[in-house]
Design an enzyme around this catalytic site. Sequence first.
Site, PDB file in Angstrom:
ATOM      1  N   ASN A  89       0.809  -1.223   0.000  1.00 32.62           N
ATOM      2  CA  ASN A  89       0.000   0.000   0.000  1.00 32.62           C
ATOM      3  C   ASN A  89       0.840   1.270   0.000  1.00 32.62           C
ATOM      4  OD1 ASN A  89       0.803  -0.810   2.644  1.00 32.62           O
ATOM      5  ND2 ASN A  89      -0.463   0.815   3.460  1.00 32.62           N
TER       6      ASN A  89
ATOM      7  N   TYR B 126      17.436   7.688   9.203  1.00 36.56           N
ATOM      8  CA  TYR B 126      16.818   6.960   8.080  1.00 36.56           C
ATOM      9  C   TYR B 126      17.907   6.333   7.198  1.00 36.56           C
ATOM     10  CZ  TYR B 126      14.639   6.125   3.562  1.00 36.56           C
ATOM     11  OH  TYR B 126      14.239   5.541   2.376  1.00 36.56           O
TER      12      TYR B 126
ATOM     13  N   LYS C 165      18.741   2.259   6.144  1.00 34.88           N
ATOM     14  CA  LYS C 165      18.829   1.690   4.793  1.00 34.88           C
ATOM     15  C   LYS C 165      20.181   0.999   4.578  1.00 34.88           C
ATOM     16  CE  LYS C 165      15.879   1.760   2.274  1.00 34.88           C
ATOM     17  NZ  LYS C 165      14.684   0.856   2.215  1.00 34.88           N
TER      18      LYS C 165
END
Length: 347
Positions: free
Chosen positions: A9, A162, A166
């Site tokens: 989604n 962030y 990753k």
Amino acid sequence: STILVTGANGYIAAWIVRTLLEKGYNVRGTVRSKEKGIRMQEIFEKYGDKFGYVLVPDITKEGAFDDAVKCVDAIAHTASPVNFSTVDPQDLIQPAVRGIKSILRSATQKGSNVQRIVFTSSTAAVLEVDPKPRIFSEDDWNTQSVAWVERDGKDAHPITKYRASKTLAEQAAWKFVEENKAMIKWDLVVLNPPFVFGPITHDVPTLSALGLSAGMFHSIVVGHSDAGGKTPQELRSTGNCWIDVRDLAEGEVLAFRKEEVANQRVIICAGAFVWQEWLDVANSIAPDHLPSHSNLPKGVPISSSDPEIVYQIQYDTSKADRLLGIKYRTKEELIKDTFADYEARGW
Ligand code: NDP
């Protein structure tokens, strides 16, 4: 064949789902709640039972994907938290790292048909902050953000947290492949896109629910007459690299199809930008394509007599050209279609 898309989604994943369906694949999308699954089924209604959703409420749990990977031929793993506002870095790092490990483990143990796993990493796992302009390639790893998060913990810059998530997730993926070589029947492809912009195809009930990159784009290029608070100088000196979300989705499909890309890390990027360039393109086409916005931020338009723009961050994209051969959309195409999308939604 049937492809499992995790975090189906999300902004990028919904485009991957749509592109796969358009090309005739069957798609199973994982979502965290039944409501999200039902909304996706509505969005992809015209494809009938070629699209179905699978509930995976907590991707960090051991065996979370055991059922989802059964009977699929390949997997696109995108589920991961994307925000620049988390306080505790572990709230980003744990789902990112445990999520990828969990799906690789489930694919190995329960996914007897799985041949390929395409993992959406990021150039966040590639670039490092450097005062000098730099051109990065697949040989570069962002270990800097990991070190800064170790040093500063909660006080690290939100972008750094962030980026660390990753890097650590991608490292975990390659480590898993290395350690389980003898057992695994699939190969891994890692795609590293930069900022992803462009129209949306997922469920976004209100403008404020637009995700990180699409939200940033709207806020700076369209939303506020002050360009999201950026000064003319900042509009010319700050930016990054970009790719149209539809080209990234095409790239993911190519990553499933091309033999040569097996076990490769690939930077997939249309080019560099400073924000002023987006503003200039937007203003040049707004009257036709965004009639309800007469006061777009203008900044100070770039003219041919100005000194050449300096891009702080660029990528060598020759590997993607060689292995995937994507034809990237231009800034003009991206803006036209994104504006048409905003207009249709009354934004
Ligand atoms: P979105 O925020 O739109 O989608 C993220 C997806 O991941 C959603 O399905 C979300 O589910 C799911 N997710 C988030 N946190 C968790 C969690 N803790 N547990 C389980 N699922 C979770 O993000 P994007 O589409 O922008 O990004 C998708 C992927 O692409 C990410 O891996 C991101 O790092 C990467 N990427 C994004 C770029 C960009 O510019 N947007 C650039 C480069 C890489 P839910 O809706 O339930 O929260």
